[in-house]
Design an enzyme around this catalytic site. Sequence first.
Site, PDB file in Angstrom:
ATOM      1  N   ASP A 199      24.484  54.456  66.301  1.00  0.00           N
ATOM      2  CA  ASP A 199      24.677  53.194  65.769  1.00  0.00           C
ATOM      3  C   ASP A 199      23.410  52.386  66.661  1.00  0.00           C
ATOM      4  O   ASP A 199      23.413  52.151  67.604  1.00  0.00           O
ATOM      5  CB  ASP A 199      25.533  52.893  66.919  1.00  0.00           C
ATOM      6  CG  ASP A 199      26.486  50.916  66.382  1.00  0.00           C
ATOM      7  OD1 ASP A 199      25.970  50.537  65.122  1.00  0.00           O
ATOM      8  OD2 ASP A 199      26.783  50.762  67.091  1.00  0.00           O
TER       9      ASP A 199
ATOM     10  N   LYS B 166      34.123  55.517  59.712  1.00  0.00           N
ATOM     11  CA  LYS B 166      34.087  55.324  61.249  1.00  0.00           C
ATOM     12  C   LYS B 166      34.905  55.216  61.902  1.00  0.00           C
ATOM     13  O   LYS B 166      36.409  55.223  61.381  1.00  0.00           O
ATOM     14  CB  LYS B 166      33.816  53.283  60.415  1.00  0.00           C
ATOM     15  CG  LYS B 166      32.692  52.779  59.870  1.00  0.00           C
ATOM     16  CD  LYS B 166      31.559  53.008  60.583  1.00  0.00           C
ATOM     17  CE  LYS B 166      30.770  52.080  60.139  1.00  0.00           C
ATOM     18  NZ  LYS B 166      30.298  50.719  59.867  1.00  0.00           N
TER      19      LYS B 166
HETATM   20  P1  AMP Z   1      26.670  51.072  57.189  1.00  0.00           P
HETATM   21  O1  AMP Z   1      25.025  50.713  57.910  1.00  0.00           O
HETATM   22  O2  AMP Z   1      27.185  50.946  58.200  1.00  0.00           O
HETATM   23  O3  AMP Z   1      26.069  51.120  55.793  1.00  0.00           O
HETATM   24  O4  AMP Z   1      26.500  52.906  57.577  1.00  0.00           O
HETATM   25  C1  AMP Z   1      24.591  53.379  57.034  1.00  0.00           C
HETATM   26  C2  AMP Z   1      23.843  53.399  57.967  1.00  0.00           C
HETATM   27  O5  AMP Z   1      24.483  54.414  58.695  1.00  0.00           O
HETATM   28  C3  AMP Z   1      22.776  53.723  57.621  1.00  0.00           C
HETATM   29  O6  AMP Z   1      21.841  52.990  56.501  1.00  0.00           O
HETATM   30  C4  AMP Z   1      22.041  55.059  58.415  1.00  0.00           C
HETATM   31  O7  AMP Z   1      21.043  53.733  58.945  1.00  0.00           O
HETATM   32  C5  AMP Z   1      23.463  54.942  59.669  1.00  0.00           C
HETATM   33  N1  AMP Z   1      23.074  56.065  59.863  1.00  0.00           N
HETATM   34  C6  AMP Z   1      23.764  56.396  61.598  1.00  0.00           C
HETATM   35  N2  AMP Z   1      23.365  58.162  61.567  1.00  0.00           N
HETATM   36  C7  AMP Z   1      23.238  58.195  60.441  1.00  0.00           C
HETATM   37  C8  AMP Z   1      23.331  59.767  59.515  1.00  0.00           C
HETATM   38  N3  AMP Z   1      23.312  60.979  60.835  1.00  0.00           N
HETATM   39  N4  AMP Z   1      23.299  59.991  58.442  1.00  0.00           N
HETATM   40  C9  AMP Z   1      22.962  59.217  57.952  1.00  0.00           C
HETATM   41  N5  AMP Z   1      23.058  57.477  57.701  1.00  0.00           N
HETATM   42  C10 AMP Z   1      23.602  57.755  58.888  1.00  0.00           C
END
Ligand code: AMP
Length: 671
Positions: A117, A310
């Site tokens: 996060d 999530k």
């Molecule tokens: P969301 O912001 O909910 O759309 O989730 C996507 C974001 O999760 C990506 O843009 C990354 O910033 C984040 N993220 C965190 N850890 C990871 C991971 N291990 N692999 C890919 N994305 C990640």
Amino acid sequence: MVEESVVNRARELREQLNQYSYEYYVKDAPSVEDFVYDSLYQELVEIENKHPELVAEDSPTQRVGGPVLEGFKKVVHDVPLYSLNDVFNKEDITAFDQRVQKALGHQVTYTCELKIDGLSISLRYEDGKLVQGATRGDGSVGEDITENLKTVRSIPLKLKKSVTLEARGECYMPKRSFMRLNQQREEEGQDVFANPRNAAAGSLRQLDSKVTAKRNLSTFLYSVADTAPLDSSSQFDALQELEDLGFQTNQERRLCHSIDEVWDYIAEFQEKRTDLSYEIDGVVIKVNTFEQQEDLGYTVKAPRWAIAYKFPPEEAQTVVKDIEWTIGRTGVLTPTAVMDPVKVAGTTVSRASLHNDDYIQEKDIRINDKVVIYKAGDIIPEVSHVIFEERSDESEPYHAPENCPICGSHLVHLDEEVALRCINPKCPAQIKEGLNHFVSRNAMNIDGLGPRILNQMYEKGLVKDVADLYYLKQDDLLTLDKIKEKSANNILTAISESKGRSSDRLVFGLGIWHVGGKAAKILLEHFKTVHALKKASAEEINSLYTLGQTIADSVVTYFSKKEVHELLTKLEKAGVNFDYLGKTSSEMEKIESPFKDKTVVLTGKLNRYTRPEAKNQIEGLGGKVTGSVSQSTDIVVAGEDAGSKLSKAQELGVTVWNEDQMIEAFENSSV
Ligand code: AMP
Ligand code: ZN
């Protein structure tokens, strides 16, 4: 022309320091003591000051932050940073797996990773050198935050191979740094950050990168914009390759061969979540091979080959019964919500800091309101919001007190501060807090003087300032509740012993605004005695690496006061040491302790020590305290509710002690 030997020495120092820094920040396994690093660093600074042309892009001196910017430039991402589709239950994951299998016509292997996060970042390297760092922005256009990212120690300025690539990952603030930052901001009367992610975002969007440099950010890299420069052909191998190039990668990744294994991974980390040193909000599941990823492709917004699970938010509802205001040693008043006890994320919560009056007003929190609470950084209870529908008609807006609840003097807001302060220097609450701080372990470490006794001493007029402690007689102590001759003598001995402590502890103990233990140490390492520090100018202090203007001004203001001069004279007359006695190498040799030269990891909840206290003590005994368990860990001290670090220690066969065994080891040590 600079002499060749100097050029070589600068290069040697750079390489050595970068290696130490890599061991410390990326591998979490430092191989040298801090003072070794510091003295080499100083040597490099001196060379670079004399010969500015020798300052290389990958010099560790380039990490302290550069000039203040007017704004951020835009960066167009040639390959966009995608977002991920979110899912919230096992059915959705199974459906995802079925879609993947249908499209590819066979079963696949997934790489599971923790969803950190923080903030997405993109780092561009040309021939192994960091040339640009950017935020994700809307995915296609981000902001150029190169100067800020250079201050993040786990980001390599130079890779271990001379490759050209764009690495992507997450920049985050560890929970501990977040807590410390908020604590400090609260004490200083500033707004606090709601969670580690906001704190990281706020720190990365600073136009003054010197501020970012102090924020203790860290990173986990997990992908590249274009996989062509990599040798790997799968996500799992790519993570290892990124690690081999010098990036920090998250170690909790796992290859899963079925959705059941994926689900086990999710369940496992839902449990371990609170033990991690950084915040996660879920798990990312990625089809492992690049070839299969390409076959699956992307929708407009997100890859079809990955999905984010999530975690459900860990929230609870309760009722605010009261709002209490407590006052700290710098006079800042902090409101706390007192609530009906309720379980959230594993523990029972009945109090939550409300930080300041603005916070209360913004959320419109009132007594008897039903509220939703959660834990910021997985640890600190926070009020999320009021459930307005359940508010009674009689409810009235909450008003902060106008006068200090202790001394009654009128409360004020100092310039630009959100906090209310009692500025009466004679305010008993502040003096008592100051006394508690002075005797605390990281300050003068006087055993046996808890808040109860100090309170009585103050109330009876025995102690009005910290120096009075050194003039106490046995008869004085015998007037206190439950203090008999033996305990009186113990207290007097403890007080007397504290006279010999190194003066950085004394200066920390005096409670000068903005001067924490580390700053006090830097000050005294430089000025050697309190007398010299007293005479130092703001410029001189400001020029010390990492200190800066706020601390400099605060120190100068403090020592300009007449009362302070009187206090110092009183302390010196009592025989309190004013010299810096930081450990020299011959003193290190004299230490006898089970912790000497051992690498120690602390985990779980300790009862008699706070983590920083235990760390301090272990380091004082020649041990090294690191954050994660590995082959090189010698001892793991596991408090209550220890989680993944304990299991890892058991797996690796590392010696595990409980808190009592740690305390016993302290007692068996001599310095
Ligand atoms: P969301 O912001 O909910 O759309 O989730 C996507 C974001 O999760 C990506 O843009 C990354 O910033 C984040 N993220 C965190 N850890 C990871 C991971 N291990 N692999 C890919 N994305 C990640
Ligand atoms: Zn007061």
